[in-house]
Motif scaffolding. Structure first.
Motif, mmCIF file in Angstrom:
data_model
loop_
_atom_site.group_PDB
_atom_site.id
_atom_site.type_symbol
_atom_site.label_atom_id
_atom_site.label_comp_id
_atom_site.label_asym_id
_atom_site.label_seq_id
_atom_site.Cartn_x
_atom_site.Cartn_y
_atom_site.Cartn_z
ATOM 1 N N SER A 111 51.616 34.109 -51.730
ATOM 2 C CA SER A 111 51.225 35.445 -51.309
ATOM 3 C C SER A 111 52.440 36.360 -51.179
ATOM 4 O O SER A 111 52.390 37.533 -51.539
ATOM 5 C CB SER A 111 50.477 35.381 -49.982
ATOM 6 N N SER A 112 53.553 35.835 -50.671
ATOM 7 C CA SER A 112 54.754 36.640 -50.491
ATOM 8 C C SER A 112 55.265 37.180 -51.819
ATOM 9 O O SER A 112 55.699 38.333 -51.917
ATOM 10 C CB SER A 112 55.858 35.814 -49.827
ATOM 11 N N LYS A 113 55.228 36.329 -52.839
ATOM 12 C CA LYS A 113 55.704 36.758 -54.154
ATOM 13 C C LYS A 113 54.835 37.866 -54.722
ATOM 14 O O LYS A 113 55.323 38.830 -55.308
ATOM 15 C CB LYS A 113 55.740 35.564 -55.107
ATOM 16 N N VAL A 114 53.532 37.721 -54.549
ATOM 17 C CA VAL A 114 52.611 38.715 -55.098
ATOM 18 C C VAL A 114 52.786 40.069 -54.414
ATOM 19 O O VAL A 114 52.796 41.114 -55.071
ATOM 20 C CB VAL A 114 51.150 38.231 -54.965
ATOM 21 N N THR A 115 52.922 40.058 -53.106
ATOM 22 C CA THR A 115 53.031 41.322 -52.369
ATOM 23 C C THR A 115 54.483 41.800 -52.233
ATOM 24 O O THR A 115 54.723 42.904 -51.743
ATOM 25 C CB THR A 115 52.413 41.189 -50.967
ATOM 26 N N ASN A 116 55.438 40.986 -52.627
ATOM 27 C CA ASN A 116 56.857 41.372 -52.586
ATOM 28 C C ASN A 116 57.267 41.776 -51.166
ATOM 29 O O ASN A 116 57.943 42.781 -50.945
ATOM 30 C CB ASN A 116 57.112 42.524 -53.556
ATOM 31 N N VAL A 117 56.852 40.949 -50.239
ATOM 32 C CA VAL A 117 56.945 41.286 -48.818
ATOM 33 C C VAL A 117 58.362 41.627 -48.352
ATOM 34 O O VAL A 117 58.573 42.656 -47.695
ATOM 35 C CB VAL A 117 56.378 40.139 -47.955
ATOM 36 N N ILE A 118 59.336 40.808 -48.651
ATOM 37 C CA ILE A 118 60.687 41.047 -48.130
ATOM 38 C C ILE A 118 61.270 42.345 -48.662
ATOM 39 O O ILE A 118 61.809 43.161 -47.900
ATOM 40 C CB ILE A 118 61.613 39.851 -48.442
ATOM 41 N N ALA A 119 61.161 42.566 -49.964
ATOM 42 C CA ALA A 119 61.693 43.799 -50.556
ATOM 43 C C ALA A 119 61.004 45.026 -49.971
ATOM 44 O O ALA A 119 61.659 46.038 -49.664
ATOM 45 C CB ALA A 119 61.528 43.772 -52.071
ATOM 46 N N ASN A 120 59.695 44.951 -49.799
ATOM 47 C CA ASN A 120 58.954 46.078 -49.226
ATOM 48 C C ASN A 120 59.349 46.333 -47.782
ATOM 49 O O ASN A 120 59.479 47.481 -47.349
ATOM 50 C CB ASN A 120 57.450 45.805 -49.299
#
Length: 204
Positions: free
Chosen positions: A31-40
């Motif tokens: 899920s983190s990769k799909v939503t690009n959580v850290i960068a966002n």
């Protein structure tokens, strides 16, 4: 929305979740990769750093023998079994991507379970700062984010959950909570939509 009445609550931004070497990295990796959580999240922090918004992190820590957990079940039992989030270990530390903002982020200790309001003085801090809008980001979507969001709503705060700054156990779970669960008590938006709402409240 007004930045001085807004608090961003960062939940679970610790190595055991978000670092490739983290004990529970596999739980939210997809899920983190799909939503690009850290960068966002980093982009959001860059934009909020110069505003009056309150930025808080609520890390979860346990002692080496997990004496804080009495008959844990579910994910808390898993955390104990795999020795995650032990105080003083690299896994319990904040991810390095947030280091540049450490002087801007207030750490509220005491979290031992799902809800960031339990066993902490988070509510007192928000009331002292006259916060009306609570924005949630982090992990895990279906557990700590949902539990904290419901509690914030019940305490009278307007709740905003960031769809692209939260991580679930699966892509399906992320989509389901953002489309069907969170709207029952919160507003769901991306971090750029949040920034747009905040920017529109600034006098020109």
């Amino acid at each position: 929305m007004e930045s001085h009445k807004t608090a961003l609550i960062l939940i679970g931004y610790q190595n055991d979740y978000f670092s490739p070497n983290g004990i529970l990295y596999g739980v939210i990796e997809e899920s983190s990769k799909v939503t690009n959580v850290i960068a966002n999240t980093v982009h959001l922090l860059q934009c909020l750093a110069s505003t009056a918004a309150l930025i808080i992190t609520t890390p979860i820590f346990f002692t080496s023998n997990y004496e804080e957990l009495i008959d844990p079940i579910g994910i808390l039992n898993t955390i104990k079994e795999v020795n995650a989030f032990q105080m003083g270990t690299p896994g319990s530390e904040t991810i390095e991507e947030l280091y540049p903002f450490k002087d801007r982020i207030m750490e509220v200790p005491g979290k031992r379970g799902f809800n960031a309001f339990i066993n902490t003085n988070l509510d007192e801090i928000l009331k002292e700062k006259r916060i009306t809008d609570v924005v949630l980001a982090g992990a895990v979507t279906s557990i700590c984010i949902d539990s904290t969001g419901r509690s914030a709503h019940e305490k009278g705060y307007r709740v905003i959950i960031l769809s692209d700054c939260t991580s679930a156990r699966t892509v399906f779970e992320q989509g389901f909570y953002c489309s069907s669960i969170f709207p029952l008590y919160a507003e769901v938006m991306t971090h750029t939509e949040l920034l747009s709402h905040l920017a529109s409240s600034v006098p020109v």
